[in-house]
Design a protein around this motif. Structure first.
Motif, PDB file in Angstrom:
ATOM      1  N   SER A   1       0.820  -1.213   0.000  1.00 19.51           N
ATOM      2  CA  SER A   1       0.000   0.000   0.000  1.00 19.51           C
ATOM      3  C   SER A   1       0.857   1.268   0.000  1.00 19.51           C
ATOM      4  CB  SER A   1      -0.911  -0.006   1.218  1.00 19.51           C
ATOM      5  OG  SER A   1      -0.107   0.023   2.381  1.00 19.51           O
ATOM      6  N   LEU A   2       2.155   1.110   0.228  1.00 20.52           N
ATOM      7  CA  LEU A   2       3.001   2.305   0.328  1.00 20.52           C
ATOM      8  C   LEU A   2       3.762   2.606  -0.960  1.00 20.52           C
ATOM      9  CD1 LEU A   2       4.425   1.762   3.934  1.00 20.52           C
ATOM     10  CD2 LEU A   2       2.571   3.279   3.229  1.00 20.52           C
ATOM     11  N   ILE A   3       3.612   1.736  -1.971  1.00 18.28           N
ATOM     12  CA  ILE A   3       4.359   1.937  -3.222  1.00 18.28           C
ATOM     13  C   ILE A   3       4.087   3.327  -3.838  1.00 18.28           C
ATOM     14  CG2 ILE A   3       4.722   1.087  -5.602  1.00 18.28           C
ATOM     15  CD1 ILE A   3       6.078  -0.653  -3.428  1.00 18.28           C
ATOM     16  N   PRO A   4       2.814   3.791  -3.874  1.00 13.18           N
ATOM     17  CA  PRO A   4       2.584   5.137  -4.435  1.00 13.18           C
ATOM     18  C   PRO A   4       3.332   6.238  -3.675  1.00 13.18           C
ATOM     19  CG  PRO A   4       0.514   3.932  -4.245  1.00 13.18           C
ATOM     20  CD  PRO A   4       1.549   3.106  -3.535  1.00 13.18           C
ATOM     21  N   LEU A   5       3.410   6.109  -2.373  1.00  9.87           N
ATOM     22  CA  LEU A   5       4.173   7.081  -1.572  1.00  9.87           C
ATOM     23  C   LEU A   5       5.645   7.057  -1.993  1.00  9.87           C
ATOM     24  CD1 LEU A   5       4.276   8.997   0.946  1.00  9.87           C
ATOM     25  CD2 LEU A   5       4.801   6.957   2.305  1.00  9.87           C
ATOM     26  N   GLY A   6       6.182   5.862  -2.134  1.00 13.55           N
ATOM     27  CA  GLY A   6       7.578   5.716  -2.559  1.00 13.55           C
ATOM     28  C   GLY A   6       7.824   6.326  -3.930  1.00 13.55           C
ATOM     29  N   LEU A   7       6.880   6.093  -4.840  1.00 15.07           N
ATOM     30  CA  LEU A   7       7.051   6.608  -6.215  1.00 15.07           C
ATOM     31  C   LEU A   7       7.049   8.129  -6.232  1.00 15.07           C
ATOM     32  CD1 LEU A   7       4.774   4.200  -8.294  1.00 15.07           C
ATOM     33  CD2 LEU A   7       7.281   4.283  -8.227  1.00 15.07           C
ATOM     34  N   LYS A   8       6.153   8.696  -5.410  1.00 14.08           N
ATOM     35  CA  LYS A   8       6.060  10.163  -5.345  1.00 14.08           C
ATOM     36  C   LYS A   8       7.411  10.775  -4.954  1.00 14.08           C
ATOM     37  CE  LYS A   8       3.729  13.399  -2.221  1.00 14.08           C
ATOM     38  NZ  LYS A   8       2.623  13.459  -1.257  1.00 14.08           N
ATOM     39  N   TYR A   9       8.005  10.231  -3.902  1.00 11.90           N
ATOM     40  CA  TYR A   9       9.251  10.831  -3.431  1.00 11.90           C
ATOM     41  C   TYR A   9      10.472  10.365  -4.219  1.00 11.90           C
ATOM     42  CZ  TYR A   9       6.685  13.347   0.011  1.00 11.90           C
ATOM     43  OH  TYR A   9       5.807  14.230   0.598  1.00 11.90           O
ATOM     44  N   ALA A  10      10.362   9.225  -4.912  1.00  7.14           N
ATOM     45  CA  ALA A  10      11.482   8.809  -5.774  1.00  7.14           C
ATOM     46  C   ALA A  10      11.651   9.841  -6.884  1.00  7.14           C
ATOM     47  CB  ALA A  10      11.204   7.436  -6.362  1.00  7.14           C
ATOM     48  N   GLU A  11      10.554  10.468  -7.255  1.00  6.28           N
ATOM     49  CA  GLU A  11      10.630  11.495  -8.292  1.00  6.28           C
ATOM     50  C   GLU A  11      11.153  12.821  -7.719  1.00  6.28           C
ATOM     51  OE1 GLU A  11       7.245  12.629 -11.389  1.00  6.28           O
ATOM     52  OE2 GLU A  11       8.015  10.571 -11.323  1.00  6.28           O
TER      53      GLU A  11
END
Ligand code: BLA
Length: 317
Positions: free
Chosen positions: A150-160
């Motif tokens: 469930s946290l993958i979208p959070l990770g993607l946001k900050y990876a950018e």
């Protein structure tokens, strides 16, 4: 809390022609990590029925570096599901700022370990922000799904927003999750605001995992959790990248004391295995531990996780 002396800016001053001065040039000295720490403490207090200082607070609170000016501040707490929340913050007059905040769960929980390691010097920032997995997330899909899906979208946001910081000690990757923020950047107000926002979101994400976590009762599973935490502590107590700077600041004896009894408290208590039991590739011919931080060398020029959180780096031994 008292505002950090360097955090008061001149934005409200007006020049003689009554035009507003431009905001001060963003520099590493115009901010402090204190508000990060305060956020974490306030939120944890809100989420926990009891949140009290750890017994470590008596022995580890404030240290002066050998330069006579730099201060190292240490805070530590515990709560029902939290064995230890501890932080080390360092502020040097030349603008160096460090925050090392970690939250270690009790062994009855297989929760990830919250990890924020921020190093800021006059010209660069080196940041790691993660919910470090307690168990394998490369091969054990169950654990990965349980905590990170469930946290993958959070990770993607900050990876950018905070792009991958380039090659790093290969061994470190095994302690990182698919949502790790590993970044290097030069200081700017914008970047520090993004980092604060990442920190608050990751911290809240960790707290909500903690709130939902139920106590494990199976003794063999608890043993596995304890050993995994001990392995993590053993790695960091021996090979943490901050160790050398700590030695320079407070000398080798005190640095070892801080690392083993405060920062990675539990390394002596949670298990009997040695560093070489866990990481035999570091053994020297004479039985000592290789002093190198890495045997495998540096790698992972680019983020080795895809957008679904699947590890795509070269496999390692
Ligand atoms: C550098 N800190 C780094 C790097 C990483 C981390 C990945 C890049 C260099 C490398 O590849 O090792 C952080 N590594 C971690 C973390 C884990 C890990 C959090 O394996 C967890 C498992 N950094 C601090 C503190 C200080 C600090 C407290 O967290 C200082 C007191 C300093 N980190 C620091 C410095 C560097 C660095 C000076 C650059 C020097 C170097 O590359 O060795």
């Amino acid at each position: 809390i008292k505002p950090h002396p360097l955090s008061s800016t001149t934005t409200n001053k007006t020049c003689p022609c009554s035009m507003k001065l431009a905001p001060p040039a963003a520099s590493s000295s115009s901010f402090s990590y204190q508000k990060f720490l305060q956020f974490a403490l306030d939120q944890t207090k809100l989420s926990s029925s009891t949140f009290v200082p750890s017994h470590l607070q008596d022995d580890f609170s404030i240290l002066k570096a050998v330069d006579g000016t730099t201060e190292l501040k240490m805070r530590s707490f515990q709560a029902p599901k939290i064995r230890l929340l501890r932080s080390l913050s360092i502020e040097q007059s030349d603008g160096m700022q460090v925050l090392d905040l970690a939250v270690f769960p009790e062994a009855e929980f297989d929760l990830p370990i919250f990890c924020a390691n921020f190093f800021t010097s006059a010209n660069t920032n080196i940041v790691v922000l993660d919910l470090n997995p307690l168990h394998d997330v490369m091969n054990e899909t169950h654990y990965k799904q349980k905590y990170y899906r469930s946290l993958i979208p959070l990770g993607l946001k900050y990876a950018e927003l905070l792009p991958w910081g380039g090659k790093l000690t290969s061994e470190s990757l095994k302690f990182f999750s698919p949502i790790v923020v590993w970044s290097r950047f030069s200081s700017s107000q914008e970047k520090h605001d993004i980092l604060f926002s990442a920190f608050t979101e990751y911290y809240k994400a960790w707290l909500s995992l903690m709130n939902r976590a139920t106590k494990e009762t199976d003794v063999s599973q608890i043993r596995l959790n304890r050993e995994a935490q001990h392995r993590y502590l053993t790695w960091r107590a021996n090979k943490d990248p901050g160790y050398n700077l700590l030695k320079r600041l407070i000398g080798e004896t005190l640095a070892k004391e801080v690392v083993e009894n405060f920062l990675f408290n539990g390394v002596k208590e949670l298990g009997n295995k040695t560093f070489l039991d866990y990481f035999p590739e570091y053994a020297c011919g004479d039985g000592s531990i290789n002093e190198k931080r890495s045997i495998a060398g540096k790698s992972f020029e680019n983020r080795p996780w895809d957008t679904r959180g699947v590890f795509i780096g070269d496999t390692f031994s």
